[in-house]
Design a protein around this motif. Sequence first.
Motif, mmCIF file in Angstrom:
data_model
loop_
_atom_site.group_PDB
_atom_site.id
_atom_site.type_symbol
_atom_site.label_atom_id
_atom_site.label_comp_id
_atom_site.label_asym_id
_atom_site.label_seq_id
_atom_site.Cartn_x
_atom_site.Cartn_y
_atom_site.Cartn_z
ATOM 1 N N ALA A 58 0.831 -1.206 0.000
ATOM 2 C CA ALA A 58 0.000 0.000 0.000
ATOM 3 C C ALA A 58 0.865 1.256 0.000
ATOM 4 C CB ALA A 58 -0.918 -0.003 1.214
ATOM 5 N N THR A 59 0.353 2.291 -0.675
ATOM 6 C CA THR A 59 1.076 3.561 -0.762
ATOM 7 C C THR A 59 0.324 4.712 -0.099
ATOM 8 O OG1 THR A 59 0.088 4.021 -2.915
ATOM 9 C CG2 THR A 59 2.225 2.889 -2.906
ATOM 10 N N PHE A 60 -0.905 4.463 0.344
ATOM 11 C CA PHE A 60 -1.674 5.498 1.021
ATOM 12 C C PHE A 60 -2.521 4.868 2.116
ATOM 13 C CE2 PHE A 60 -4.169 4.080 -2.556
ATOM 14 C CZ PHE A 60 -5.504 4.132 -2.157
ATOM 15 N N PHE A 61 -3.052 5.730 3.007
ATOM 16 C CA PHE A 61 -3.799 5.307 4.197
ATOM 17 C C PHE A 61 -2.979 4.363 5.065
ATOM 18 C CE2 PHE A 61 -8.125 5.823 1.837
ATOM 19 C CZ PHE A 61 -8.011 7.190 1.917
ATOM 20 N N LEU A 62 -1.691 4.628 5.108
ATOM 21 C CA LEU A 62 -0.802 3.801 5.920
ATOM 22 C C LEU A 62 -1.103 4.020 7.399
ATOM 23 C CD1 LEU A 62 2.514 4.347 3.921
ATOM 24 C CD2 LEU A 62 0.878 2.462 3.738
ATOM 25 N N PRO A 63 -1.052 2.963 8.184
ATOM 26 C CA PRO A 63 -1.390 3.070 9.607
ATOM 27 C C PRO A 63 -0.560 4.139 10.313
ATOM 28 C CG PRO A 63 -1.072 0.767 8.980
ATOM 29 C CD PRO A 63 -0.662 1.605 7.808
ATOM 30 N N GLN A 64 -1.226 4.860 11.211
ATOM 31 C CA GLN A 64 -0.576 5.854 12.074
ATOM 32 C C GLN A 64 0.149 6.945 11.296
ATOM 33 O OE1 GLN A 64 1.697 3.330 14.700
ATOM 34 N NE2 GLN A 64 -0.142 2.693 15.804
ATOM 35 N N THR A 65 -0.434 7.353 10.163
ATOM 36 C CA THR A 65 0.111 8.491 9.407
ATOM 37 C C THR A 65 -0.942 9.583 9.333
ATOM 38 O OG1 THR A 65 -0.671 7.670 7.259
ATOM 39 C CG2 THR A 65 1.557 6.981 7.969
ATOM 40 N N ARG A 66 -0.504 10.798 9.091
ATOM 41 C CA ARG A 66 -1.424 11.922 8.914
ATOM 42 C C ARG A 66 -2.344 11.665 7.730
ATOM 43 N NH1 ARG A 66 -2.465 16.190 6.135
ATOM 44 N NH2 ARG A 66 -3.264 18.089 7.066
ATOM 45 N N GLY A 67 -1.830 11.032 6.706
ATOM 46 C CA GLY A 67 -2.628 10.750 5.521
ATOM 47 C C GLY A 67 -3.825 9.863 5.784
ATOM 48 N N ALA A 68 -3.736 9.006 6.762
ATOM 49 C CA ALA A 68 -4.838 8.099 7.087
ATOM 50 C C ALA A 68 -5.898 8.753 7.975
ATOM 51 C CB ALA A 68 -4.301 6.850 7.773
ATOM 52 N N GLU A 69 -5.595 9.911 8.525
ATOM 53 C CA GLU A 69 -6.547 10.595 9.406
ATOM 54 C C GLU A 69 -7.724 11.137 8.607
ATOM 55 O OE1 GLU A 69 -4.356 13.645 11.451
ATOM 56 O OE2 GLU A 69 -3.048 12.184 12.439
ATOM 57 N N ILE A 70 -8.892 11.155 9.232
ATOM 58 C CA ILE A 70 -10.079 11.738 8.605
ATOM 59 C C ILE A 70 -9.859 13.240 8.471
ATOM 60 C CG2 ILE A 70 -12.555 12.179 8.900
ATOM 61 C CD1 ILE A 70 -12.711 9.410 10.300
ATOM 62 N N HIS A 71 -10.202 13.780 7.304
ATOM 63 C CA HIS A 71 -9.972 15.190 6.981
ATOM 64 C C HIS A 71 -10.707 16.093 7.968
ATOM 65 C CE1 HIS A 71 -9.930 18.913 4.623
ATOM 66 N NE2 HIS A 71 -8.873 18.388 4.015
ATOM 67 N N ALA A 72 -10.085 17.204 8.309
ATOM 68 C CA ALA A 72 -10.633 18.137 9.300
ATOM 69 C C ALA A 72 -12.026 18.644 8.933
ATOM 70 C CB ALA A 72 -9.675 19.312 9.479
ATOM 71 N N MET A 73 -12.335 18.771 7.644
ATOM 72 C CA MET A 73 -13.645 19.293 7.233
ATOM 73 C C MET A 73 -14.797 18.407 7.705
ATOM 74 S SD MET A 73 -12.990 20.726 3.385
ATOM 75 C CE MET A 73 -14.647 21.403 3.207
ATOM 76 N N VAL A 74 -14.532 17.126 7.879
ATOM 77 C CA VAL A 74 -15.589 16.179 8.266
ATOM 78 C C VAL A 74 -15.164 15.321 9.459
ATOM 79 C CG1 VAL A 74 -16.716 16.101 6.008
ATOM 80 C CG2 VAL A 74 -14.807 14.544 6.496
ATOM 81 N N ALA A 75 -14.265 15.836 10.259
ATOM 82 C CA ALA A 75 -13.748 15.073 11.399
ATOM 83 C C ALA A 75 -14.879 14.701 12.351
ATOM 84 C CB ALA A 75 -12.691 15.887 12.131
ATOM 85 N N PRO A 76 -14.807 13.497 12.902
ATOM 86 C CA PRO A 76 -15.856 13.054 13.827
ATOM 87 C C PRO A 76 -15.881 13.881 15.101
ATOM 88 C CG PRO A 76 -14.338 11.258 13.262
ATOM 89 C CD PRO A 76 -13.781 12.502 12.670
ATOM 90 N N ASN A 77 -17.083 14.146 15.571
ATOM 91 C CA ASN A 77 -17.259 14.735 16.894
ATOM 92 C C ASN A 77 -17.184 13.620 17.925
ATOM 93 O OD1 ASN A 77 -17.592 17.375 16.066
ATOM 94 N ND2 ASN A 77 -19.826 17.340 16.195
ATOM 95 N N GLU A 78 -16.938 13.988 19.157
ATOM 96 C CA GLU A 78 -16.941 13.007 20.234
ATOM 97 C C GLU A 78 -18.296 12.316 20.265
ATOM 98 O OE1 GLU A 78 -16.452 12.924 25.044
ATOM 99 O OE2 GLU A 78 -15.287 14.403 23.916
ATOM 100 N N GLY A 79 -18.252 10.998 20.357
ATOM 101 C CA GLY A 79 -19.479 10.221 20.397
ATOM 102 C C GLY A 79 -19.957 9.720 19.045
#
Length: 183
Positions: A58-79
């Motif tokens: 794999a070349t993207f969505f690698l574990p524990q990388t910034r690239g795998a994080e959900i984008h700030a525009m749609v980041a999950p809220n607590e809960g």
Amino acid sequence: MSDCLILVDLQNDYFAGGTMELADADRAAANAQRLLAEFRKNKLPVVHIQHIAARPDATFFLPQTRGAEIHAMVAPNEGETVVVKNYPNSFRDTALLDILKQNNITTLILCGAMSHMCIDATTRAAFDLGFSCVVAEDACATRDLVFKGKTIQAAEVHAAFMAALAVPYARIEETEVIIQGMA
């Protein structure tokens, strides 16, 4: 019985500076953000899907990388629920089906990336599992593909997959139409 918003793979690697930048990712995320705000306002269920690469090449969505994080525009809220997946189909080897059943969900509003891969696989699986599906087509993004030496532009890839999903798998709608229908 209820509707649920499913945000699929809106992760940093798909945006500018990521390792798999998609065409119109910002537009898709802005529309997904509008849907997310409407679902939150109406206190309707939301599930964020996060792909974490499990393939050794794999070349993207690698574990524990910034690239795998959900984008700030749609980041999950607590809960809010986050389901981690390793395959294009968001139901495969995840708790998604159990979560939806436990919450008596009957209709899924899907958006995210990529139109030709995870949106397609998840929508088809959801339909096969008995859910009514609506794809927010302007809240989805994809990329150019190459087949037999020919480049197929992202807009054509997206249109072809939306057309293929339209019958019988899902209603294909614009974000604004979905939001108006919630009023």
